[in-house]
Design an enzyme around this catalytic site. Structure first.
Site, PDB file in Angstrom:
ATOM      1  CD  GLU A  75     -49.125  32.877  58.238  1.00 41.59           C
ATOM      2  OE1 GLU A  75     -48.847  32.787  56.980  1.00 41.59           O
ATOM      3  OE2 GLU A  75     -48.385  33.466  59.044  1.00 41.59           O
ATOM      4  N   GLY A 133     -51.869  39.400  50.912  1.00 42.98           N
ATOM      5  CA  GLY A 133     -51.252  39.647  49.596  1.00 42.98           C
ATOM      6  C   GLY A 133     -50.988  38.399  49.058  1.00 42.98           C
ATOM      7  CD  GLU A 192     -46.036  35.305  50.413  1.00 40.75           C
ATOM      8  OE1 GLU A 192     -45.725  34.388  51.170  1.00 40.75           O
ATOM      9  OE2 GLU A 192     -46.413  36.427  50.442  1.00 40.75           O
TER      10      GLU A 192
HETATM   11  N1  TRP Z   1     -47.850  34.581  55.793  1.00 44.91           N
HETATM   12  C1  TRP Z   1     -48.282  35.370  54.794  1.00 44.91           C
HETATM   13  C2  TRP Z   1     -47.225  36.495  54.352  1.00 44.91           C
HETATM   14  O1  TRP Z   1     -46.431  36.082  53.451  1.00 44.91           O
HETATM   15  C3  TRP Z   1     -49.314  36.368  55.346  1.00 44.91           C
HETATM   16  C4  TRP Z   1     -50.621  35.685  55.193  1.00 44.91           C
HETATM   17  C5  TRP Z   1     -51.353  35.678  54.120  1.00 44.91           C
HETATM   18  C6  TRP Z   1     -51.743  35.704  56.170  1.00 44.91           C
HETATM   19  N2  TRP Z   1     -52.775  35.362  54.282  1.00 44.91           N
HETATM   20  C7  TRP Z   1     -52.945  35.438  55.552  1.00 44.91           C
HETATM   21  C8  TRP Z   1     -51.908  36.075  57.452  1.00 44.91           C
HETATM   22  C9  TRP Z   1     -53.965  35.230  56.072  1.00 44.91           C
HETATM   23  C10 TRP Z   1     -53.077  35.940  58.163  1.00 44.91           C
HETATM   24  C11 TRP Z   1     -54.032  35.426  57.538  1.00 44.91           C
HETATM   25  O2  TRP Z   1     -46.705  37.336  54.900  1.00 44.91           O
HETATM   26 ZN    ZN Z   2     -44.434  36.668  54.740  1.00 42.43          ZN
END
Ligand code: TRP
Ligand code: ZN
Length: 881
Positions: free
Chosen positions: A126, A266, A303
């Protein structure tokens, strides 16, 4: 100037993909320098999109072969550039595309795509990291079933993990082995994950409400197995809670979490294989604080909850990010409220919103919860999308009530399971299920800025009515001059002179019922009249903080003092204490600037005295009440020509006068809240420690050496990290030998523990002593620091830039220069983290002219660097605009 500025991506340009991918088979042969990836994609044209070329995303890939239906394409049948692989004449029917590429995980410092961190292969896809692993339609509305075969050196990587269920594994020639994973749930590429390395794990199981047994595994570096118990417990509680509160059950046979030490954020909700920053998994009483435990619990839940809100229902495009993030934050907030104290949770969530989201919404980086334009999507994982996004869901919850809200959510899951959805889909489902009209409410998603609500209350003795005249305005934000009125739910109560809530009866109601009413403000100005109000009340406005707005009312200091003693709504009781204290602090700042006499703040000391003596109150709540607003909160309230030194001095003056006025009571509470027996991270013990440590922080600043001695003893006798770090946090702001001794002892004790060393770095970076900048410069060269690890950057540099107002804003601009230098150094290694650090400059316009000039000079310097990343370019130019 740059040769070519990056172009923004626009929501209104959304078009469905020209091709769909049904099935993906990946064969990944891991090697630190050259990892070979064979991708076999079953594809077809999208019947709902116009005919076009096949354009796949890809970055930093070496392309070796492309074949369609088993036939190798010649070099002129496709083109590549630095971001794409284009096949102009793809077949019309279904076909199989096979691509062989390689990438280099060892050289990957951005921590996006496949990277190697402390000997562990790990992915972060992501938002757009999958395109660094293979060429793909790397967008969330392309959902496919993945099968992944991982091949690696048996010794280097005995553990091979990916999404879904393990379907095969075995030995291969040349000391290699393989594992094959199959994930039956179609998913977008951003949820793909792979982890490989020499990892230990702890295991547990969970039986779902329908009786299915799920294996739970947490993977960590060897030696850390004794720090996983709390995360595992939190996971099981999350799974149970989502069944009970949202009716959502887990859907695979195994759920895995991996903790890694180099991670940009995180944690990440990859299907069946969450990857975590190890700071949010590993905990032992002697290494983790109560705050760490609480964060672990919340992030584990967050998560896990994504499995339904994010994975089963994903986002159509990245503009819809709040669809999964705002909703999932709301869900994790509710989980924490149920696990711990609801009142304290609400207070800390609002603190976070005000300290992070409000400045964003009121500054140059303001954007709607659903943005309509971005240059780099990684810059939009913001407090606005997450925290304000959660507040919007919370407002719908307030408007609907829990039962109807649940109905709406059920309909959302029913309608959109397995789909890539939009904010409109969500709002339609909620409107239908909860029977709400959300037409006007939608503006919250498209208009940026924090609405200001102005309230004027008037009591009519003759008629025995109380009238609230409420109006709303919202200041212009970048690209949005005029705002339409919002639909704002405002919970109110009326507190009588006896301190008790009055029964409420509005104009159109036949009789009084209840003591808190949610008013719907939908126009620019409205009046609400209460009847049979026998005595003049004090209004308690925006109870529970039912909307993310700023509120001003015609209330006087004595009203806040009254409410902070009597309000039955715990949030507003806390709010009143903070209103009173910030009013006082602002008047102290003004007195310092004018050279007039400084008030002492007796009412706050008096309130603190009473609260400390009240044995019925939750200590955690008392801790919230007696804590003064931070220096940044005061700066935000002043908003113009902020004088950071006067704010610091005013707050120190007030702290000292409170400590002096109620020394005995503080000492008595300090002694009473001491906990005998073993450490427990639960909220009741944590609350007592929080209160005790605030008492310590007051006592330690009293003149004479008693306070320092107390803090030094607290440090030496601490049998858990919460107490140890609290004492160190007090000493680090006092120039005394005990400070140096404690820092050295702490270092000696914990030098081999990278997570505890982050605390050691952060606490020094936030010291208000004048030598801090020099010390930060020294620590940048200390072996405990490396700019390649995001946690180290956040501990040392981000803490300094965002949690040390007096030193970051040093009058000579040295703090700004240091942080700007580090942004530039970091940009070539990890642009995502560099851009985030640059966010420290976002409020530059609120400071006095000299500092404003120094900050904008640094921003301009950064924006002018040739070859700067899109990430940093976007933040620098927008901040200056
Ligand atoms: N989707 C993740 C969350 O739980 C956020 C996230 C984790 C993220 N690693 C990342 C977003 C790297 C951008 C890039 O919120
Ligand atoms: Zn999230």
């Amino acid at each position: 100037m740059r040769a070519e500025d990056p172009r923004p991506i626009l929501l209104k340009d959304y078009a469905p993909p020209a091709f769909l991918i049904e099935d993906v088979r990946l064969e990944i042969d891991l090697d630190p320098a050259t990892t070979r990836v064979r991708a076999t994609l079953k594809m077809r044209r999208n019947p709902d999109a116009p005919r076009g070329p096949l354009i796949l995303n890809g970055q930093k890939l070496a392309l070796h072969e492309v074949a369609i239906d088993g036939e190798m394409l010649s070099g002129n049948a496709y083109q590549t550039d630095s971001e794409h692989l284009t096949i102009p004449d793809a077949p019309d029917g279904a076909f199989t595309l096979e691509i062989l590429t390689s990438c280099g995980p060892e050289a990957n410092t951005q921590l996006l795509g496949l990277y190697l961190s402390s000997g562990i292969y790990c992915t972060q896809c992501e938002a757009e990291g999958f395109r660094r692993i293979t060429y793909y339609l790397d967008r969330p509305d392309v959902m496919a079933v993945f099968t992944t075969r991982i091949i690696a050196d048996q010794k280097f990587a005995p553990v091979l993990l990916s999404n879904g269920n393990l379907t095969a594994s075995g030995k291969l020639p040349g000391n290699k082995h393989f594992a094959e994973w199959h994930d039956p749930f179609p998913k977008p590429s951003y949820l793909f994950a792979l982890v490989a390395g020499d990892l230990a794990h702890v295991e547990d199981k969970f039986v779902t409400q329908s009786g299915r047994e799920v294996t739970l595994r947490i993977f960590v570096e060897r030696g850390n197995e004794d720090r996983c118990a709390y995360a595992m417990e939190a996971l099981k509680r999350s799974m149970r809670w989502d069944e009970e509160v949202f009716g959502r059950e887990y859907d695979l046979d195994i759920f895995m979490i991996v903790a890694v030490s180099a991670f940009n954020m995180g944690a990440m909700e990859n299907k069946g294989l969450n990857v975590f920053n190890d700071k949010y998994i590993l905990a032992r009483p002697d290494t983790a604080t109560d705050a760490d435990y609480a964060a672990i619990e919340a992030i584990i839940a967050h998560e896990y909850f994504h499995n339904w809100t994010g994975n089963r229902i994903t986002c159509r495009d990245w503009f819809q990010l709040c669809l999964k993030e705002g909703l999932t934050v709301f869900r994790d907030q509710e989980f924490t409220a149920d696990m711990r104290s609801r009142a304290v949770k609400r207070i800390s969530d609002v603190r976070l919103l005000r300290s992070h989201q409000f400045p964003e919404d009121q500054g140059p980086l303001a954007h709607p919860v659903r943005p309509d334009s971005y240059i780099e999507i990684n810059n939009f994982y913001t407090a606005t999308v997450y925290e304000k996004g959660a507040e919007l869901v919370r407002m719908i919850h307030t408007l609907a009530g829990p039962k109807r809200f649940r109905k709406g959510m059920d309909i959302y899951f029913e309608r959109h399971d397995g789909e890539a959805a939009t904010v409109e889909n969500f709002l339609d489902a909620l409107a239908d299920g909860a029977k709400l009209d959300l037409t006007q409410f939608r503006r919250w998603y498209s208009q940026a800025g924090t609405p200001e609500v102005l309230v004027s209350g008037r009591y009519d003795t003759a008629r025995q009515t109380y009238t609230l005249k409420i109006s709303q305005v919202c200041a212009a934000t970048p690209g949005q001059k005029l705002k339409e009125p919002y639909h704002i739910p405002i919970a109110v109560g009326l507190v009588g002179p006896d301190g008790k809530d009055m029964a409420l009866q509005l104009d159109d109601e036949e009789k009084a019922k209840g003591t808190t009413r949610v008013l719907n403000l939908t126009e620019r100005t409205q009046t609400f009249r209460f009847h049979n109000v026998e005595e003049k009340p004090v209004p308690s406005l925006l109870r529970g903080f039912t909307a993310p707005v700023t509120l001003s009312a015609n209330l006087k200091e004595r009203d806040w003092v009254f409410l902070m003693t009597h309000d039955s709504d715990p949030f507003n009781r806390w709010e009143a204490s903070q209103r009173y204290a910030s009013g006082l602090l602002i008047s102290l700042v003004e007195a310092l600037q004018a050279g007039t006499r400084l008030r002492k703040g007796e009412a706050f000391a008096e309130m603190t005295r009473k609260l400390l003596a009240d044995k019925k109150l939750d200590p955690d709540f008392v801790a919230q009440m007696i804590q003064l607003p931070g220096e940044q909160t005061i700066a935000q309230l002043i908003r113009e020509n902020v004088d950071v030194d006067a704010i610091h001095e005013a707050r120190e003056h007030l702290r000292l006068s409170i400590a002096g006025a109620i020394k005995d009571e503080l000492l008595a509470a300090y002694r009473r809240q001491r906990i005998e027996g073993p450490y427990s991270p639960d909220a009741s013990h944590a609350g007592r420690r929080a209160l005790r440590n605030i008492c310590l922080s007051y006592l330690a600043i009293l003149p004479g050496s008693d306070g320092v001695a107390l803090a030094a003893r607290h440090f030496a006798e601490a049998d858990n990290m919460t107490d140890q770090i609290a004492a160190l946090g007090v000493l680090v702001n006092i120039d005394c030998p005990e400070r140096e001794e404690a820092l050295a002892a702490f270092y000696d004790q914990w030098k081999d523990d990278h997570l505890v060393m982050d605390k050691w770095l952060a606490i020094q970076a936030t010291s208000s002593l004048p030598g801090t900048l020099d010390n930060v410069n020294r620590l940048l060269r200390h072996p405990a620091f490396t700019i390649r690890n995001p946690n180290k950057v956040r501990a040392l540099i981000t803490s300094f830039a965002t949690a040390n107002q007096v030193r970051f804003h040093a009058a000579d601009g040295a703090g700004y220069a240091l942080v700007a230098d580090k942004v530039l150094e970091l940009d070539s290694l990890n642009p995502q983290v560099a851009a985030r650090l640059l966010g420290a400059f976002k409020s530059w316009r609120q400071f006095a002219p000299k500092r404003r000039a120094l900050m904008s000079k640094q921003l301009a310097r950064i924006a002018g660097v040739e070859g700067i990343s899109r990430d940093v370019f976007e933040i620098a130019t927008k901040t200056l605009a």
